[in-house]
Structures are given as structure tokens and as C-alpha cells.
Design a protein around this motif. Sequence first.
Motif, PDB file in Angstrom:
ATOM      1  N   PHE A  17      12.174 -10.689 -17.720  1.00  0.00           N
ATOM      2  CA  PHE A  17      11.102  -9.872 -17.152  1.00  0.00           C
ATOM      3  C   PHE A  17      11.619  -8.709 -16.303  1.00  0.00           C
ATOM      4  O   PHE A  17      12.555  -8.870 -15.521  1.00  0.00           O
ATOM      5  CB  PHE A  17      10.208 -10.738 -16.270  1.00  0.00           C
ATOM      6  CG  PHE A  17       9.170 -11.532 -17.010  1.00  0.00           C
ATOM      7  CD1 PHE A  17       8.622 -11.061 -18.200  1.00  0.00           C
ATOM      8  CD2 PHE A  17       8.719 -12.732 -16.505  1.00  0.00           C
ATOM      9  CE1 PHE A  17       7.654 -11.794 -18.870  1.00  0.00           C
ATOM     10  CE2 PHE A  17       7.748 -13.476 -17.166  1.00  0.00           C
ATOM     11  CZ  PHE A  17       7.223 -12.995 -18.353  1.00  0.00           C
ATOM     12  N   THR A  18      10.942  -7.580 -16.435  1.00  0.00           N
ATOM     13  CA  THR A  18      11.098  -6.507 -15.449  1.00  0.00           C
ATOM     14  C   THR A  18      10.138  -6.818 -14.308  1.00  0.00           C
ATOM     15  O   THR A  18       9.235  -7.645 -14.456  1.00  0.00           O
ATOM     16  CB  THR A  18      10.702  -5.143 -16.048  1.00  0.00           C
ATOM     17  OG1 THR A  18       9.354  -5.255 -16.543  1.00  0.00           O
ATOM     18  CG2 THR A  18      11.626  -4.748 -17.191  1.00  0.00           C
ATOM     19  N   ALA A  19      10.311  -6.145 -13.195  1.00  0.00           N
ATOM     20  CA  ALA A  19       9.363  -6.319 -12.076  1.00  0.00           C
ATOM     21  C   ALA A  19       9.125  -4.960 -11.428  1.00  0.00           C
ATOM     22  O   ALA A  19      10.072  -4.192 -11.236  1.00  0.00           O
ATOM     23  CB  ALA A  19       9.925  -7.304 -11.062  1.00  0.00           C
ATOM     24  N   SER A  20       7.862  -4.688 -11.151  1.00  0.00           N
ATOM     25  CA  SER A  20       7.514  -3.413 -10.510  1.00  0.00           C
ATOM     26  C   SER A  20       6.559  -3.657  -9.356  1.00  0.00           C
ATOM     27  O   SER A  20       5.569  -4.379  -9.520  1.00  0.00           O
ATOM     28  CB  SER A  20       6.808  -2.479 -11.496  1.00  0.00           C
ATOM     29  OG  SER A  20       7.581  -2.282 -12.626  1.00  0.00           O
ATOM     30  N   LEU A  21       6.865  -3.076  -8.251  1.00  0.00           N
ATOM     31  CA  LEU A  21       5.911  -3.050  -7.137  1.00  0.00           C
ATOM     32  C   LEU A  21       5.550  -1.594  -6.895  1.00  0.00           C
ATOM     33  O   LEU A  21       6.440  -0.748  -6.751  1.00  0.00           O
ATOM     34  CB  LEU A  21       6.520  -3.646  -5.859  1.00  0.00           C
ATOM     35  CG  LEU A  21       6.632  -5.163  -5.809  1.00  0.00           C
ATOM     36  CD1 LEU A  21       7.961  -5.613  -6.362  1.00  0.00           C
ATOM     37  CD2 LEU A  21       6.462  -5.677  -4.391  1.00  0.00           C
ATOM     38  N   ARG A  22       4.271  -1.303  -6.886  1.00  0.00           N
ATOM     39  CA  ARG A  22       3.822   0.078  -6.726  1.00  0.00           C
ATOM     40  C   ARG A  22       2.891   0.195  -5.531  1.00  0.00           C
ATOM     41  O   ARG A  22       1.813  -0.374  -5.524  1.00  0.00           O
ATOM     42  CB  ARG A  22       3.109   0.541  -7.996  1.00  0.00           C
ATOM     43  CG  ARG A  22       4.063   0.579  -9.184  1.00  0.00           C
ATOM     44  CD  ARG A  22       3.366   0.943 -10.467  1.00  0.00           C
ATOM     45  NE  ARG A  22       4.309   0.819 -11.585  1.00  0.00           N
ATOM     46  CZ  ARG A  22       3.954   0.807 -12.858  1.00  0.00           C
ATOM     47  NH1 ARG A  22       2.687   0.908 -13.179  1.00  0.00           N
ATOM     48  NH2 ARG A  22       4.867   0.688 -13.791  1.00  0.00           N
ATOM     49  N   ASP A  23       3.372   0.906  -4.533  1.00  0.00           N
ATOM     50  CA  ASP A  23       2.601   1.148  -3.299  1.00  0.00           C
ATOM     51  C   ASP A  23       2.053  -0.152  -2.722  1.00  0.00           C
ATOM     52  O   ASP A  23       0.878  -0.235  -2.341  1.00  0.00           O
ATOM     53  CB  ASP A  23       1.439   2.120  -3.570  1.00  0.00           C
ATOM     54  CG  ASP A  23       1.943   3.442  -4.109  1.00  0.00           C
ATOM     55  OD1 ASP A  23       2.972   3.924  -3.605  1.00  0.00           O
ATOM     56  OD2 ASP A  23       1.314   3.986  -5.042  1.00  0.00           O
ATOM     57  N   VAL A  24       2.884  -1.152  -2.664  1.00  0.00           N
ATOM     58  CA  VAL A  24       2.419  -2.474  -2.249  1.00  0.00           C
ATOM     59  C   VAL A  24       2.486  -2.636  -0.727  1.00  0.00           C
ATOM     60  O   VAL A  24       3.513  -2.360  -0.102  1.00  0.00           O
ATOM     61  CB  VAL A  24       3.258  -3.580  -2.930  1.00  0.00           C
ATOM     62  CG1 VAL A  24       2.991  -4.934  -2.296  1.00  0.00           C
ATOM     63  CG2 VAL A  24       2.943  -3.623  -4.417  1.00  0.00           C
ATOM     64  N   THR A  25       1.382  -3.079  -0.181  1.00  0.00           N
ATOM     65  CA  THR A  25       1.315  -3.413   1.245  1.00  0.00           C
ATOM     66  C   THR A  25       0.805  -4.840   1.375  1.00  0.00           C
ATOM     67  O   THR A  25      -0.095  -5.252   0.639  1.00  0.00           O
ATOM     68  CB  THR A  25       0.362  -2.442   1.979  1.00  0.00           C
ATOM     69  OG1 THR A  25       0.933  -1.134   1.939  1.00  0.00           O
ATOM     70  CG2 THR A  25       0.154  -2.851   3.433  1.00  0.00           C
ATOM     71  N   LEU A  26       1.418  -5.581   2.273  1.00  0.00           N
ATOM     72  CA  LEU A  26       0.942  -6.934   2.570  1.00  0.00           C
ATOM     73  C   LEU A  26       0.788  -7.049   4.071  1.00  0.00           C
ATOM     74  O   LEU A  26       1.744  -6.831   4.827  1.00  0.00           O
ATOM     75  CB  LEU A  26       1.945  -7.977   2.071  1.00  0.00           C
ATOM     76  CG  LEU A  26       1.597  -9.434   2.424  1.00  0.00           C
ATOM     77  CD1 LEU A  26       0.320  -9.886   1.724  1.00  0.00           C
ATOM     78  CD2 LEU A  26       2.743 -10.374   2.064  1.00  0.00           C
ATOM     79  N   LYS A  27      -0.414  -7.370   4.494  1.00  0.00           N
ATOM     80  CA  LYS A  27      -0.682  -7.510   5.929  1.00  0.00           C
ATOM     81  C   LYS A  27      -0.933  -8.968   6.259  1.00  0.00           C
ATOM     82  O   LYS A  27      -1.585  -9.677   5.493  1.00  0.00           O
ATOM     83  CB  LYS A  27      -1.928  -6.710   6.314  1.00  0.00           C
ATOM     84  CG  LYS A  27      -1.746  -5.196   6.350  1.00  0.00           C
ATOM     85  CD  LYS A  27      -3.073  -4.533   6.705  1.00  0.00           C
ATOM     86  CE  LYS A  27      -2.970  -3.029   6.681  1.00  0.00           C
ATOM     87  NZ  LYS A  27      -2.171  -2.465   7.775  1.00  0.00           N
ATOM     88  N   TYR A  28      -0.420  -9.416   7.386  1.00  0.00           N
ATOM     89  CA  TYR A  28      -0.811 -10.689   7.973  1.00  0.00           C
ATOM     90  C   TYR A  28      -1.626 -10.331   9.204  1.00  0.00           C
ATOM     91  O   TYR A  28      -1.062  -9.852  10.187  1.00  0.00           O
ATOM     92  CB  TYR A  28       0.407 -11.520   8.376  1.00  0.00           C
ATOM     93  CG  TYR A  28       1.273 -11.957   7.223  1.00  0.00           C
ATOM     94  CD1 TYR A  28       0.736 -12.588   6.107  1.00  0.00           C
ATOM     95  CD2 TYR A  28       2.642 -11.749   7.251  1.00  0.00           C
ATOM     96  CE1 TYR A  28       1.534 -12.990   5.053  1.00  0.00           C
ATOM     97  CE2 TYR A  28       3.456 -12.158   6.199  1.00  0.00           C
ATOM     98  CZ  TYR A  28       2.886 -12.779   5.100  1.00  0.00           C
ATOM     99  OH  TYR A  28       3.689 -13.171   4.059  1.00  0.00           O
ATOM    100  N   LYS A  29      -2.924 -10.489   9.111  1.00  0.00           N
ATOM    101  CA  LYS A  29      -3.838  -9.997  10.145  1.00  0.00           C
ATOM    102  C   LYS A  29      -3.574  -8.500  10.346  1.00  0.00           C
ATOM    103  O   LYS A  29      -3.732  -7.747   9.415  1.00  0.00           O
ATOM    104  CB  LYS A  29      -3.693 -10.826  11.426  1.00  0.00           C
ATOM    105  CG  LYS A  29      -4.159 -12.273  11.201  1.00  0.00           C
ATOM    106  CD  LYS A  29      -4.097 -13.100  12.442  1.00  0.00           C
ATOM    107  CE  LYS A  29      -4.570 -14.514  12.123  1.00  0.00           C
ATOM    108  NZ  LYS A  29      -4.263 -15.462  13.177  1.00  0.00           N
ATOM    109  N   ASP A  30      -3.115  -8.102  11.523  1.00  0.00           N
ATOM    110  CA  ASP A  30      -2.929  -6.668  11.760  1.00  0.00           C
ATOM    111  C   ASP A  30      -1.488  -6.214  11.543  1.00  0.00           C
ATOM    112  O   ASP A  30      -1.164  -5.040  11.696  1.00  0.00           O
ATOM    113  CB  ASP A  30      -3.348  -6.314  13.201  1.00  0.00           C
ATOM    114  CG  ASP A  30      -4.829  -6.537  13.404  1.00  0.00           C
ATOM    115  OD1 ASP A  30      -5.573  -6.436  12.404  1.00  0.00           O
ATOM    116  OD2 ASP A  30      -5.243  -6.826  14.541  1.00  0.00           O
TER     117      ASP A  30
END
Lengths: 291, 252
Positions: A3-16
Motif C-alpha cells: 500500500f501507498t499512504a497519503s495524508l492530505r491537509d490532515v488535522t487531528l484535535k484532542y479537544k482544543d
Amino acid sequence: MSFTASLRDVTLKYKDTDALADVNLELEAGKIYGLLGRNGAGKTSLLSLLAAFRKPTSGEILIGGEPVWENAAVVSRVALIREGGDFDDADTVKAAIDTGQIRPGFDTEYALKLAERFELPLKKKVRELSRGKRSALAAVCGLAARAELTMFDEVHLGMDAPTRDAFYKELLAEYMDRPHTVILSTHLIDEVANYLEEVIIVDRGRILRHEELEVFQGMGATLTGPAAAVDAVAAGLEVLAEQQLGGTKAATVAALDPGARERAAASGLEIGPVGLQDLFIHLTEPTRKGA
Amino acid sequence: MPALQHLTLPNRRFALGAGFAVEAVKYFKYWILAAVAIAFLGPLALSQYRDIDLSTWYYTANIAKWFTSFVAGGFLFTLVPNMIAAGMTRRELSVAMGVFGLLWSAALGALVFAGILAERAYYGAMGWSQGIDAQGTISAIGTWGETAAFAAVYPLMYLAYFAAGAVIGAAAYRWENSGWLLLVPILPVVFSLDNAVYDTEPFGPAWAGVLGRFMEDWGRGVVLTGVVIVAAGLAVATRQILLDIPLRSKKA
């Protein structure tokens, strides 16, 4: 197939709090990647998104060109092995291995062979295993998953040195036998450096660097020779690490311009590649800006 | 789970659901056998000291409701990280839990149905009266037909309790410190409907039957329809909680 893997403009927030912010990353298929970062840098968050353990707050994640979230055909071929594994502690080791058969590609015979190699007691409950044995069980399940994208997140914790060595060798053998994409997240940087083809450094929720290993190794140099000669050449350069034994000294410098390289050669110093760990420490130094 | 060896991607959600049910029965087989033994041998022992006029299976069947909730909640709480980490999607897990719930409720319901009917024959042979505590007075369950009708509702009740346990288990995993508080709205609804089905003294915490006062005039059909609607609603709620549930971070 891997597999290839791509993350595009990914944001992950935990609460703030942003665990990851505007991450863009492209991983080619069939390579072994090292994922490095200080504690809390966002390594585990990144892996959790790739394995669909979590949903990103925003952005897109593609594995093998397809969205990973709730995609059975993809997630069944993606394995993220976290420290200590995700097992039912009340299960026996054998039952924990059997649970891997949920993946159509899981190789039970191989898993049992590995269990024997790592001396796992099949009849014992998972909760009765030592930390090292539990880590070995997690590693066994990860290898036997025969996934197209396999990620190990600090899976070596608790393993003794021979077990870690056996794990790395088995990982490499499995990779050579069946090329697939592997991501190793670890703090034991120099221990795995020889296995890596590309390195990704995560720092404060962002991708700090993503380069081939050789590129990182070319970002600096290690000068070895008589202490006085090393000090003379290293004067004025950014020294990342130093080691001295008797009159012999080794200094790791962040960059070696052609002039300094000539001086080092003229002084009879041995010029070697920079250690990945030294470079990592340098690049992720908290006082460093705009690295 | 032996069934896992031949899983394929399209069928694994159903096979796993059946596998969970088989595993649960295997895991609790001694508990179940003990409950059956006590349900039959208990009255025999008690008969040495007093007349037997209450159905022991009625109590066994009611305890099984709470047990069913714990099984559903406990299994789901454990299965969420294990199954997702093993490469299942949340939708697949919710379908597997649905299959598990249906099979578990049907199996336990069938056991209780058979137990209550067997008890009727047993009590009849011993000259005892098979009754329940209905609003402070003991009344006999009735004829064979009435006994069968009385017992036939249990599979549905188990399904409702299973769904209640599942939604609380999913919520407890998702909202680590507060998820279990879903118990507060769910318990009175399910428990009050349960009491309304049999029109008996509450079997469990009496306060949880507080909504029963609004159901006193409901006919049995309406109450059973209510149970079906509540079970379906809880199943949908469980699925909704599961659909984007994040796996918890590992603790050092």
C-alpha cells in the motif's frame, strides 16, 4: 501488492489541542519507513489515523489510493501494532493469535512458528505475560498479519536485546520475502537505522522532515581522529555530539562545508556519516526554530 | 474461535457475530448449568421446610436479563479495541454485535422457555403451585397455554436488555469517565416496560420502575410493541456510538 499512504491537509484535535496540524505526507509502497519524534510529537496520532483507529478532525487519508475510514477491504490489510498489543487480557496466547484470523491474510502457521521462536507460552493467559513477552506476542501478531501496510508503534518496549534483534531480523526477512510497506515508530533510533529506507521526523504535530536515510546521513558528518585535530577542524562548526576515548575523539557536526572537509582530510581525520540519533536530537531541539 | 479459520471479508461480520454467541455460551457454560441446577433443585430443597408456590424459573429468568445486559456491555467494551485493531470496521462490528444479540437472546430465551414449561410439569408432578409475586399477591401462572405465553416473551426481553447493555458498554468505552451515565435514562425505560409486561412487583431496583405508573393502562400488545421499539432504538443508538468511535490511546 503493498500500500501507498497519503495524508492530505490532515488535522487531528484532542479537544482544543492540535495533535497533528495540516499534515501532508506521501509514502510510496514497498519501503521501510522510520517514524521519529519526541514524546508527544504526534507519532502515535499519525499512525492511528493511518490505521483508522481514529478519524481525523479534517483532511483526507488514502491507503492504496482509497479512503481508509470504514473501508473493510483496506483496514483488513493494514496492521497497527501498538505497544503491548490490543488483546483481551483474559484470552490465552493461542486465542489471542487466533483472533488475528479475522484478517483474511493472517498466516496462523507462521504466527505459531514465530511464537515458538519467541518462546511464547501458548496456554498462558495474556495478562500473565511479562511486558517483554507481551510485546513479543504483539510483534508476532503484526508480522503474521501479512498486511500490505504494517506499522509497529514502540512495539519493542520491554523486549530484551536478543528478542529485539530477532524481531528486526524476522521483520526484514518477512519484508524481503513479501515486499510491503512498513513503518517503525521508535525511540531506539540507531538500533533500527540500518533497516530504514526513509525517515519521517514529526515534531509538535507537524512533519519536520521526510527524506531518504542517505539524505539525513549527508546532513552532517562524524569526524574521528586525534582530539586536537578534531577540535581544530570542528571549531566554528555546529557540534551535535562528542565522544572521547583517550586521545581519540569523535565529533558529530551538523554540516561540513567543502573547506572544512578538505581541512579534515588534510588533518588525517576519518569522515563518517552522521548518526541518525544525533541528527534527530539536533533537529528536534526545543530551542531550535524553523528546522 | 474455530469459526475464524474460514472467514472471508463479505461474511466475516455474520460469522463473527455467531462466533461471539458461541464463545459467550462456552465461557459462561458452568454459570448457566449452575443456574439450571439451582432452578430445579432449589425448590426441592426448600420443600422440606415450606410449601412451594413460587416459580424458581421466574427468578432465574429475571436474573438472566441483568446477566444479558452485563454480557452485552462487557463483550462490547472489550471487543471495540480488539476487533478494530484486528482490522474490522465499526460497521462490521455493529452488525456482528446485532447477530450476537439475536442469537444470545434466542438461545437464552429458548432455554428459559423450556425451563418454565419443564418446571410446570415438575411442579405438577410434585403437587406444587407455579406462581409469581404479582402486586403483593401470589398468583398461579395458569394453564399450559398461559404458561407458554408467559415464557414466550423472554427472548424479546433479553433482546431489549442486550441492547441496553450494548449501548452502555459502547458509551462507557467511548466516553471513559461519563459513558456509563447513560444508565440513568435507559434503565428506567427498559425496567418499567419489563415490569409492565408481567404486571408484577419490580424485580430489581424499585426506583427504576418509576415510569410504570404511566403504563398501567397499557394493554399487553402495546407494552410489547414498546419493548420492540425500545430495543430497536437502543440498537440504533449503539450503532451510532460505534460508527466513529476512536480507539483509546494506550496508557504507559
